[in-house]
Each structure stands twice: as structure tokens, then as C-alpha cells.
Design a protein around this motif. Structure first.
Motif, PDB file in Angstrom:
ATOM      1  N   VAL A  77     -33.553 -73.177  72.187  1.00  0.00           N
ATOM      2  CA  VAL A  77     -34.699 -74.082  72.160  1.00  0.00           C
ATOM      3  C   VAL A  77     -35.341 -74.016  73.542  1.00  0.00           C
ATOM      4  N   THR A  78     -36.588 -74.460  73.633  1.00  0.00           N
ATOM      5  CA  THR A  78     -37.246 -74.467  74.932  1.00  0.00           C
ATOM      6  C   THR A  78     -38.048 -75.749  75.106  1.00  0.00           C
ATOM      7  N   VAL A  79     -38.656 -75.935  76.297  1.00  0.00           N
ATOM      8  CA  VAL A  79     -39.139 -77.255  76.685  1.00  0.00           C
ATOM      9  C   VAL A  79     -40.655 -77.400  76.745  1.00  0.00           C
ATOM     10  N   SER A  80     -41.386 -76.346  76.469  1.00  0.00           N
ATOM     11  CA  SER A  80     -42.846 -76.442  76.481  1.00  0.00           C
ATOM     12  C   SER A  80     -43.431 -75.318  75.637  1.00  0.00           C
ATOM     13  N   GLU A  81     -44.664 -75.496  75.242  1.00  0.00           N
ATOM     14  CA  GLU A  81     -45.341 -74.447  74.488  1.00  0.00           C
ATOM     15  C   GLU A  81     -45.555 -73.222  75.380  1.00  0.00           C
ATOM     16  N   HIS A  82     -45.760 -73.466  76.661  1.00  0.00           N
ATOM     17  CA  HIS A  82     -45.890 -72.353  77.601  1.00  0.00           C
ATOM     18  C   HIS A  82     -44.629 -71.499  77.599  1.00  0.00           C
ATOM     19  N   SER A  83     -43.472 -72.136  77.699  1.00  0.00           N
ATOM     20  CA  SER A  83     -42.214 -71.381  77.750  1.00  0.00           C
ATOM     21  C   SER A  83     -41.973 -70.622  76.449  1.00  0.00           C
ATOM     22  N   LYS A  84     -42.354 -71.223  75.343  1.00  0.00           N
ATOM     23  CA  LYS A  84     -42.218 -70.523  74.061  1.00  0.00           C
ATOM     24  C   LYS A  84     -43.097 -69.270  74.059  1.00  0.00           C
ATOM     25  N   VAL A  88     -39.468 -75.967  70.012  1.00  0.00           N
ATOM     26  CA  VAL A  88     -39.926 -76.572  71.267  1.00  0.00           C
ATOM     27  C   VAL A  88     -39.665 -78.071  71.224  1.00  0.00           C
ATOM     28  N   PHE A  89     -38.921 -78.558  72.196  1.00  0.00           N
ATOM     29  CA  PHE A  89     -38.697 -79.991  72.386  1.00  0.00           C
ATOM     30  C   PHE A  89     -39.023 -80.304  73.851  1.00  0.00           C
ATOM     31  N   TYR A  90     -40.033 -81.115  74.081  1.00  0.00           N
ATOM     32  CA  TYR A  90     -40.399 -81.453  75.454  1.00  0.00           C
ATOM     33  C   TYR A  90     -39.196 -82.024  76.206  1.00  0.00           C
ATOM     34  N   SER A  91     -39.106 -81.715  77.493  1.00  0.00           N
ATOM     35  CA  SER A  91     -38.044 -82.288  78.316  1.00  0.00           C
ATOM     36  C   SER A  91     -38.150 -83.813  78.280  1.00  0.00           C
ATOM     37  N   PRO A  92     -37.032 -84.521  78.125  1.00  0.00           N
ATOM     38  CA  PRO A  92     -37.072 -85.985  78.014  1.00  0.00           C
ATOM     39  C   PRO A  92     -37.491 -86.659  79.309  1.00  0.00           C
ATOM     40  N   SER A  93     -37.976 -87.876  79.191  1.00  0.00           N
ATOM     41  CA  SER A  93     -38.446 -88.623  80.356  1.00  0.00           C
ATOM     42  C   SER A  93     -37.301 -88.945  81.307  1.00  0.00           C
ATOM     43  N   THR A  94     -37.579 -88.833  82.605  1.00  0.00           N
ATOM     44  CA  THR A  94     -36.592 -89.166  83.633  1.00  0.00           C
ATOM     45  C   THR A  94     -36.909 -90.505  84.296  1.00  0.00           C
ATOM     46  N   VAL A  95     -37.972 -91.153  83.838  1.00  0.00           N
ATOM     47  CA  VAL A  95     -38.380 -92.426  84.431  1.00  0.00           C
ATOM     48  C   VAL A  95     -38.032 -93.557  83.472  1.00  0.00           C
ATOM     49  N   ASN A 106     -39.786 -88.764  71.174  1.00  0.00           N
ATOM     50  CA  ASN A 106     -39.612 -88.226  69.823  1.00  0.00           C
ATOM     51  C   ASN A 106     -38.816 -86.922  69.851  1.00  0.00           C
ATOM     52  N   ASP A 107     -39.125 -86.065  70.814  1.00  0.00           N
ATOM     53  CA  ASP A 107     -38.458 -84.768  70.889  1.00  0.00           C
ATOM     54  C   ASP A 107     -36.995 -84.890  71.308  1.00  0.00           C
ATOM     55  N   LEU A 108     -36.665 -85.908  72.110  1.00  0.00           N
ATOM     56  CA  LEU A 108     -35.259 -86.102  72.479  1.00  0.00           C
ATOM     57  C   LEU A 108     -34.437 -86.450  71.238  1.00  0.00           C
ATOM     58  N   GLU A 109     -34.988 -87.284  70.392  1.00  0.00           N
ATOM     59  CA  GLU A 109     -34.296 -87.630  69.156  1.00  0.00           C
ATOM     60  C   GLU A 109     -34.179 -86.404  68.241  1.00  0.00           C
ATOM     61  N   LYS A 110     -35.248 -85.610  68.170  1.00  0.00           N
ATOM     62  CA  LYS A 110     -35.214 -84.403  67.331  1.00  0.00           C
ATOM     63  C   LYS A 110     -34.202 -83.392  67.860  1.00  0.00           C
ATOM     64  N   LEU A 111     -34.150 -83.225  69.195  1.00  0.00           N
ATOM     65  CA  LEU A 111     -33.192 -82.294  69.791  1.00  0.00           C
ATOM     66  C   LEU A 111     -31.766 -82.748  69.532  1.00  0.00           C
ATOM     67  N   THR A 112     -31.514 -84.049  69.670  1.00  0.00           N
ATOM     68  CA  THR A 112     -30.176 -84.597  69.409  1.00  0.00           C
ATOM     69  C   THR A 112     -29.735 -84.281  67.987  1.00  0.00           C
ATOM     70  N   GLN A 113     -30.622 -84.516  67.042  1.00  0.00           N
ATOM     71  CA  GLN A 113     -30.285 -84.259  65.639  1.00  0.00           C
ATOM     72  C   GLN A 113     -30.170 -82.762  65.363  1.00  0.00           C
ATOM     73  N   TYR A 114     -30.969 -81.970  66.049  1.00  0.00           N
ATOM     74  CA  TYR A 114     -30.898 -80.515  65.896  1.00  0.00           C
ATOM     75  C   TYR A 114     -29.526 -80.002  66.304  1.00  0.00           C
ATOM     76  N   ILE A 115     -29.045 -80.459  67.455  1.00  0.00           N
ATOM     77  CA  ILE A 115     -27.731 -80.021  67.942  1.00  0.00           C
ATOM     78  C   ILE A 115     -26.625 -80.488  67.007  1.00  0.00           C
ATOM     79  N   LEU A 116     -26.670 -81.762  66.617  1.00  0.00           N
ATOM     80  CA  LEU A 116     -25.624 -82.305  65.749  1.00  0.00           C
ATOM     81  C   LEU A 116     -25.647 -81.671  64.360  1.00  0.00           C
ATOM     82  N   SER A 117     -26.828 -81.241  63.926  1.00  0.00           N
ATOM     83  CA  SER A 117     -26.909 -80.600  62.605  1.00  0.00           C
ATOM     84  C   SER A 117     -26.117 -79.302  62.578  1.00  0.00           C
ATOM     85  N   HIS A 118     -26.070 -78.592  63.714  1.00  0.00           N
ATOM     86  CA  HIS A 118     -25.289 -77.357  63.787  1.00  0.00           C
ATOM     87  C   HIS A 118     -23.785 -77.655  63.740  1.00  0.00           C
TER      88      HIS A 118
END
Length: 386
Positions: free
Chosen positions: A162-169, A186-193, A367-379
Motif C-alpha cells: 500500500v502507499t500513502v499518496s496518489e503521487h507515490s502510487k 492508497v491510504f493517506y498517512s494518518p494525522s499526527t496532530v 477514514n483511510d486509517l480505518e480502511k488501512l486497519t481493516q485491510y491489514i486485519l482482513s489478510h
């Protein structure tokens, strides 16, 4: 089946204690630990581990495996399951072909970056002689090896990227032409703030401008420092100083700046102090030469600080119209944008734009952090049912 989380990638890399991939990994780990207790924490006992992450492992009674005692292969043999790494493993042999391995590629920096003569300025005096030719040779060799590695990675059926931006893809698709759009998530990097109300502005005693990761050539702080230095020389009434974090090696700048009293060099600071510094800064300057996502400008914008930044890689995608951009290879253009942002009306306009952009990015990040979490757990669940 277990989820083996490679925490070694969140720990210090070389002399860099805090790095974007590490921040990313810690946030993903917290999210996964909040959704599943079936996690094995793979870490290096000889390196610093964020106490907050160690406490989560303790509170959740997670099994912790020391990388100095067990290889990744041995860990999977002992705790059958799926491996997730927030930064791709450089040694593909440690992954093998029998491990279901999920990883985040933050960008293809080595492949994207052009040769830049300024890298020699970041090296010790004894190493500068002949460095130009050495680096050109090394960069070509590194480029070829890195390209080969990534093409091997994407050919393996047991590795999911997986990657963190449309640019990286787009970058991955560019360098690995046999891949299709649907092959990369693509899952945006989660917020650090976190909660912004709890962050007080840093007290510097006077107006200040800010840059980060000053010791790292790719962050390009030297060119921006030279731009400020020209302004200080040419405009004696120009107020303020420049604070550069992550700068253990002040000698990098000594030869190239005259107004040394106007620059404050500090080491890497903890996350809370960093956010406080963003909030107190008059302007955040981000002259980076490459980013897969780019946490610092988002963090600064979230805390209400206007930014000027490189018009390169993922930065324009993430910041949108809320930043004033420059060519990071041109000291003169960085200087122009610093002066341009002294216009109070323009500065206020960009702060207003930032509020909207931050809301848009933060919504996708969550939203993408939740999707990434479920993506990993689905595997992990697929492995159980296989």
C-alpha cells in the motif's frame, strides 16, 4: 493466526530518532492494537522504543519478540500469521516466499530524486574532495539496485503493498510498468496532530521562522537558510530569527551564512515541543526535495501557521492551494516567497485557505486509517480461513 507488527521500522534509523515512517508506524500500531489483541510486537531491544508504544504492548499483554534474538522468519514459524511493516524491508531474503507480508511504501525517493551538487555541502571536509564524482557513481549504482529491488517486490505474490499518496502510487506505476492501477491501494498517512487546544505556542522571545530536519540533505534546509541570510544582509530592518530543528551538525551552515546570530540550531525535539514550535512560528518553510506524503507542512497548517513549500512530489497534492510554492533548487525563488509571505493580507488569505484544506485532508486521513486497519486485519482473517 497472529499479526506480527514490525516495530523495528518505528525505531531510530541511523542518527535519526524521529522520522515520518516511524510516526506513521506508531499510529497504525495504535489503531491495530485498538481493534485486535492478536498482535505480536517485533522490535529491537537495543534501540529506543517510544514509551507509549511499549506501554500499549504491556497494557494489552502483547507478545514481544526481540529482533536480536529471533529473525522475522523464526518469529513467523513460532507465531504463525501475517507480517505488517510500516516501512518496506530492505532485505527481501528475510521475508522469503512463505510469509504473507504487507508493507507500506512511502515513496520511491532514491528513484525520483535528481542528482544535486548540494549533497556535498552536507559531508565532512575530509570527504568532500572528489565527492562529486563519487556521488554520481554511487547514485547511479543505488538507483539500479533500488529499481531492481522494487521490481522484485512487486513480482512476489506473497507481498502486498500500500502507499500513502496518489503521487507515490503514480511513481510506483511509472517505475514498475507491468503493474496496474488496481494493484496498489492508497491510504493517506494518518494525522499526527491530536487535540490542538492542548498545544501552547512556543515562546522564542521574538518573531521566528521555522524549518525541520536540517541535517538531512533531502530536506534542503541549507538553500532556504541561504535565502534567509541574503534577506538579513540586504534588509537590516527585517525582523525575526530562523529556528532549525534536527540540526546536530551546525558546521553544514557555517560556511554559507554570514548572519549567524539570526539562526538557532537545535537537535531533534519531542512531538509535543515540535507542535508547539509550529504553532508559535510566523512562517514554516519546507524546501524538501522529495516527499511520499509530507507530515511537516500538514502539521504546521493544522496549527494555523502559514507555509511556503517545494512545488514537488506529493507536497502540492497534500497542501493543495493552501501553500505558496517555490522551486526548491533555486535560492532566489525561496527568497521571493519568504518576502511575498510578509504581505499581511496575503498571509491572512493563506491561513483562511489552510483551514479548509486541513479539514479535507484530516477527514481523508481518519477514514483511510480505518480502511488501512481493516485491510491489514482482513489478510489475517483470510489466512485463518485458508
Amino acid at each position: 493466526m497472529k499479526l506480527i507488527f514490525d516495530l523495528t521500522k518505528t525505531q531510530p534509523i541511523g542518527n535519526t530518532k524521529f522520522h515520518g515512517g516511524g510516526k506513521y508506524g506508531e499510529i497504525v500500531f495504535k489503531s491495530l492494537a485498538g481493534s485486535s489483541k492478536n498482535i505480536v510486537a517485533y522490535y529491537n531491544s537495543e534501540k529506543w522504543l517510544n514509551p507509549e508504544i511499549a506501554q500499549i504492548c504491556k497494557d494489552n499483554h502483547l507478545t514481544m519478540v526481540d529482533s536480536n534474538q529471533r529473525s522475522l522468519q523464526e518469529t513467523v514459524a513460532e507465531h504463525p500469521g501475517v507480517v505488517y511493516s510500516p516501512i518496506i524491508e530492505t532485505d527481501l531474503n528475510s521475508i522469503g516466499d512463505n510469509i504473507t507480508y504487507i508493507t507500506t511504501v512511502h515513496g520511491l525517493r532514491v528513484l525520483e530524486l535528481p542528482y544535486d551538487k548540494y549533497i556535498g555541502h552536507y559531508r565532512s571536509k575530509s570527504f568532500k574532495m572528489g565527492y562529486d564524482l563519487y556521488y554520481k557513481y554511487k547514485s547511479k549504482k543505488t538507483f539500479d539496485l533500488t529499481l531492481k529491488k522494487y521490481r522484485e517486490v512487486f513480482q512476489k505474490k506473497n507481498i502486498h503493498v500500500v502507499t500513502v499518496s496518489e503521487h507515490s502510487k503514480a511513481s510506483i506505476l511509472s517505475f514498475v510498468p507491468y503493474l496496474k492501477q488496481e494493484d496498489i491501494e492508497v491510504f493517506y498517512s494518518p494525522s499526527t496532530v491530536g487535540e490542538m487546544k492542548k498545544i501552547e505556542p512556543y515562546e522564542a522571545g521574538e518573531k521566528y521562522y521555522m524549518m525541520v530536519s536540517a541535517d538531512r540533505w533531502v530536506k534542503n534546509a541549507l538553500r532556504a537558510a541561504m535565502a534567509f541570510d541574503e534577506i538579513f544582509t540586504e534588509r537590516p530592518d527585517f525582523k525575526g530569527k530562523v529556528i532549525l530543528t534536527g540540526s546536530k551538525n551546525k558546521h553544514i551552515f557555517d560556511k554559507y551564512i554570514k548572519n549567524t546570530s539570526r539562526f538557532v540550531f537545535v537537535d531533534y525535539v519531542d512531538g509535543k515541543t515540535l507542535l508547539s514550535m509550529y504553532k508559535g512560528a510566523y512562517l514554516f518553510v519546507y524546501p524538501s526535495l522529495n516527499e511520499g506524503f509530507g507530515y511537516p507542512p500538514v502539521e504546521a497548517m493544522t496549527l494555523g501557521t502559514p507555509i511556503i513549500a517545494s512545488a514537488i512530489s506529493s507536497i502540492t497534492e497534500i497542501c493543495g492551494d493552501s501553500a505558496l510554492y517555490f522551486n526548491p533548487l533555486m535560492v532566489s525563488e525561496i527568497k521571493m516567497r519568504i518576502l511575498q509571505m510578509e504581505n499581511k493580507q496575503l498571509r491572512a488569505e493563506f491561513i483562511r485557505k489552510q483551514e479548509k484544506r486541513v479539514q479535507e485532508v484530516r477527514e481523508r486521513q481518519d477514514n483511510d486509517l480505518e480502511k488501512l486497519t481493516q485491510y491489514i486485519l482482513s489478510h489475517v482473517n483470510q489466512s485463518v480461513n485458508a
